[in-house]
Design an enzyme around this catalytic site. Structure first.
Site, PDB file in Angstrom:
ATOM      1  N   HIS A   3      53.788 -80.833  47.487  1.00  0.00           N
ATOM      2  CA  HIS A   3      52.632 -79.925  47.565  1.00  0.00           C
ATOM      3  C   HIS A   3      52.165 -79.487  46.171  1.00  0.00           C
ATOM      4  O   HIS A   3      51.409 -78.535  46.048  1.00  0.00           O
ATOM      5  CB  HIS A   3      52.997 -78.672  48.374  1.00  0.00           C
ATOM      6  CG  HIS A   3      53.573 -78.968  49.709  1.00  0.00           C
ATOM      7  ND1 HIS A   3      52.894 -79.680  50.664  1.00  0.00           N
ATOM      8  CD2 HIS A   3      54.777 -78.663  50.257  1.00  0.00           C
ATOM      9  CE1 HIS A   3      53.646 -79.803  51.741  1.00  0.00           C
ATOM     10  NE2 HIS A   3      54.802 -79.201  51.519  1.00  0.00           N
ATOM     11  N   HIS A  35      51.921 -81.106  55.842  1.00  0.00           N
ATOM     12  CA  HIS A  35      52.826 -82.250  55.909  1.00  0.00           C
ATOM     13  C   HIS A  35      52.228 -83.331  56.806  1.00  0.00           C
ATOM     14  O   HIS A  35      52.928 -84.222  57.268  1.00  0.00           O
ATOM     15  CB  HIS A  35      54.191 -81.839  56.457  1.00  0.00           C
ATOM     16  CG  HIS A  35      54.749 -80.629  55.803  1.00  0.00           C
ATOM     17  ND1 HIS A  35      54.483 -79.355  56.256  1.00  0.00           N
ATOM     18  CD2 HIS A  35      55.543 -80.493  54.721  1.00  0.00           C
ATOM     19  CE1 HIS A  35      55.098 -78.482  55.474  1.00  0.00           C
ATOM     20  NE2 HIS A  35      55.745 -79.130  54.541  1.00  0.00           N
TER      21      HIS A  35
END
Lengths: 334, 334
Positions: free
Chosen positions: A59, A222
């Site tokens: 991320h 995700h």
């Protein structure tokens, strides 16, 4: 098309990247290899509450790119899309602690919540005062049954880290920071859409395939499913579909002000994010909502996913003042 | 796979994006729609040489993201991968001029060179003192026949804009800035590689296809061919292939220092760029070359191309001092 990455091998990807990050910013951060965490470089003598965050990698720049003056004191990276261990988090708490308590900022995922809680207990056993702010802003996961995992935590965590980071530098106590962080998280909602899935390091195929005429609406960071597939269209049609439910969920109306985060999910070009911001600004103009501050860029990514998220935070003078306060980290500086 | 973008229509892509950018940074920049340019917001009373750059769009945050204190005074965007018109450049010169002369920073492409030259002549006719620094750092296009277009201009332009921008704030004259900018450009070389091509706005297929086991080596920022195809491999094998020829071309040796730019071409993840930076740092360590400063991120992109470029600038105390000077722009702030 085969997807390839600039890596050595998937197993060493995260530690090698963090070594590379720390060599680019030796004045700001220090990378501790084992257990793995990133901590502020330089003088840490000033007494203040320490802020620690973390979670799965993939991320970036979240969270390691937000370590530095005015934001985090330490960040704990797990493997790609996997929670860091309690042992890692505990080590980061100990490294960051300046004797005034430690605030954990945790995105709402089962593994993170569990491991940060265990770490907090271990640190408390050693006499460190620890408290937690949970960030659960993903509107796509709202309205689940009772006892479920609740809303996922996504890009609003940047606002929580920035605003609490500024307050901590100004001397806020741990109790004040918990209250402030909880208020920011509660005043923020996010919605995302994907035009294309992400690819795991070492894999050559994306995690999921999207038909050319559909977007994944409410996608998680995700690649999790959210609300479902919707027709692809121009930005002026897609952006209001993200913004309107957030405005409604936060009860925003004419005369209210917001802090907006237009966030790229990894492979979205700067020009596209600027177009999304234009459409968001036009939408807010139409609703009579004031765009007090904007952050536009790729800050909470989902590897190389194509798409964007929109976060709105209900703003007031205190929050915008803390947002504007100086910050000096690898990924956010002003 | 079909490639899609977050846009409205290709024709309005650039102006809509720049409107969106200016709404995110009203404190820093102002977007002038027709003729199209971006200029610093706020007080421009301080007498200084004005810096103007520009070129085709699709490379953002270059150049519009670098308008602000300590860097550019104005940036002139063309359509995607197309030079701005002389008329646009002339308008930006006029808007940026503060009576101390205007420095044009031009990447070496035929259209840009021509249109910036015509604009400079038009401005000179009106009594504005104008001078140009040409940036031609792309080593993949070195050693062409005499009378050819010469080396292409790529990511070294960020160093030229930052360093000259700092010197201009400190009161350097136009002649001094030409000398300084020429020195920076002459001390810099870049090499890039692509793992995957870019896609033009509104198109659904990439500009070129790469076999899964090859990379485009020496690729230009518009997807131009460079040196040729080479086998794909781990970062630790690819990075020295980029760095070694640059070190050789600049005559860098043990004890020399460099400013390094590890630049993503558009769709490259932050973790990958950090791995590339790690490998570059290791390569320089091995050669005894000091890594004095690093900039790692997507600053000179080629739409959504996957890949990276490495730029090295031979550093000295004057250049690192100017590099470290304060800067406040949408894309670069410290």
């Amino acid at each position: 098309m085969v997807v390839r990455q600039l890596i050595n091998d998937p197993a060493g990807f995260v530690p090698e990247a963090l070594e590379g990050l720390s060599r680019a910013h030796p004045d700001l951060i220090r990378w501790h290899e084992d257990p793995a965490y990133v901590v502020r470089a330089g003088d840490r003598a000033k007494p203040k509450v320490a802020l620690v965050s973390g979670g799965g990698s993939g991320h970036e720049p979240l969270h390691t790119g937000f370590v530095g003056e005015g934001m985090l004191d330490a960040a704990v990276p797990g493997a790609v899309f996997a929670s860091p261990t309690a042992f890692q988090v505990k080590a980061a708490i100990t490294a960051a602690d300046r004797g005034r308590g430690v605030l954990l900022i945790v995105k709402n995922y089962t593994g993170d919540v569990l491991n940060f809680r265990i770490a907090a207990e271990l640190a408390a056993d050693e006499g460190v005062e620890v408290a937690t702010v949970l960030v659960d802003d993903d509107l796509a996961t709202d309205g689940q049954e009772e006892g479920g995992p609740g809303r996922r935590g996504t890009a609003a965590v940047v606002a929580v880290e920035k605003i609490c980071g500024a307050a901590a530098e100004r001397g806020a106590t741990l109790a004040e920071l918990v209250k402030l962080g909880t208020r920011v998280a509660g005043s923020a909602r996010t919605l995302a859409l994907a035009l294309e899935s992400c690819t795991q390091p070492g894999q050559s195929r994306p995690s999921f395939e999207l038909p050319g005429d559909e977007v994944e609406f409410g996608v998680g960071i995700h690649g999790e499913h959210g609300i479902g597939r919707r027709p692809f269209g121009p930005a002026r049609e897609l952006v209001p579909q993200l913004a309107a439910p957030i405005v409604e969920a936060l009860g925003l109306g004419r005369g209210d002000g917001v802090l907006a985060i237009v966030n790229g999910l990894g492979a979205t070009h700067a020009l596209e994010l600027s177009v999304v911001h234009r459409e968001l600004a036009a939408f807010l103009d139409g609703a009579g909502i004031r765009l007090d501050r904007s952050l536009v860029g790729s800050y909470v990514t989902s590897l190389d996913m194509r798409g964007c998220s929109i976060t709105l935070v209900r703003a007031d003078e205190e929050l915008t003042g803390l947002w504007d306060a100086p910050v000096r980290t690898p990924a956010l500086t002003w």
